[in-house]
Design an enzyme around this catalytic site. Sequence first.
Site, short mmCIF file in Angstrom:
data_model
loop_
_atom_site.label_atom_id
_atom_site.label_comp_id
_atom_site.label_asym_id
_atom_site.label_seq_id
_atom_site.Cartn_x
_atom_site.Cartn_y
_atom_site.Cartn_z
N GLU A 56 22.67 48.22 32.19
CA GLU A 56 21.51 48.67 32.96
C GLU A 56 21.30 47.65 34.08
OE1 GLU A 56 16.79 49.26 32.03
OE2 GLU A 56 18.21 49.42 30.37
N ASP A 109 7.71 45.20 33.54
CA ASP A 109 8.50 44.00 33.28
C ASP A 109 7.65 42.84 32.81
OD1 ASP A 109 10.68 45.42 34.08
OD2 ASP A 109 10.73 44.58 36.11
#
Length: 256
Positions: free
Chosen positions: A45, A56
């Site tokens: 990824e 995140d």
Amino acid sequence: MKRLAELKESGRKAFVAYIMAGDGGLGQLSEQVKFLQEAGVTAIEIGIPFSDPVADGAVIEAAGNRALKEGVTLQKVLEELVSWTFEVKVPLVIMTYLNPVIKFGIERFVKECKRAGVSGIIIPDLPYEHRQLVQGFTQKEEITLIQLVTLTTTEQRMDAILQEAEGFVYAVTVTGITGARDDLAEEVRDFMKRVRSKSPVPVYAGFGISKVQHVDLLRDDVDGFIVGSAIVQAFHDNKIEELVPLIDAVTAPSSV
């Protein structure tokens, strides 16, 4: 992405490695991909740095900021992938946010992903209910649009997501952002079992996976694992070799 279904049929587990494109300079990306595929990961990824990465945690956000300071953009990452002359042996999945895609142009983004050899796309802030913004283009280019389910996804919504799932389902193990953790909540096992019992495609656990103990806890209830923050930090610290035992723990035949 067909190989992911074949892997599930064989009873083997998948290891999806997340890396931040451009952390350490965009020139590092090809070497990172080469290392990971030689280490035996199932898919990679590739994160696109973004100034407002709502999903995140601190490690990946910091990596994204370092990449942004290097001038890395979505277009530069895709151009980098196109330039590679070595054999990419594993599926590449682009993970980005909706704003950069809209700015780039959705149709253009998907076409450029196809040209770059990308197999799948993850857009965590694209709600399932608005997937048609992108899905029409991904289907046309035969690129998989990966969907996420979380501990807070309602049963009705989960059923709808799983009914149309393609490639694999990204099952989030925490009620928060990415980042390595010491322990996973026991409720995660029940969640993974429930998702897997309903999913027509492989179910991969992500967010917070960083240790063999996490793998052991969920091994029987998922089809694979997505590891991000631990890999990003290991590359940054030049200690990526220390992650090989974790890759082996997931992918080795004995892990069936």
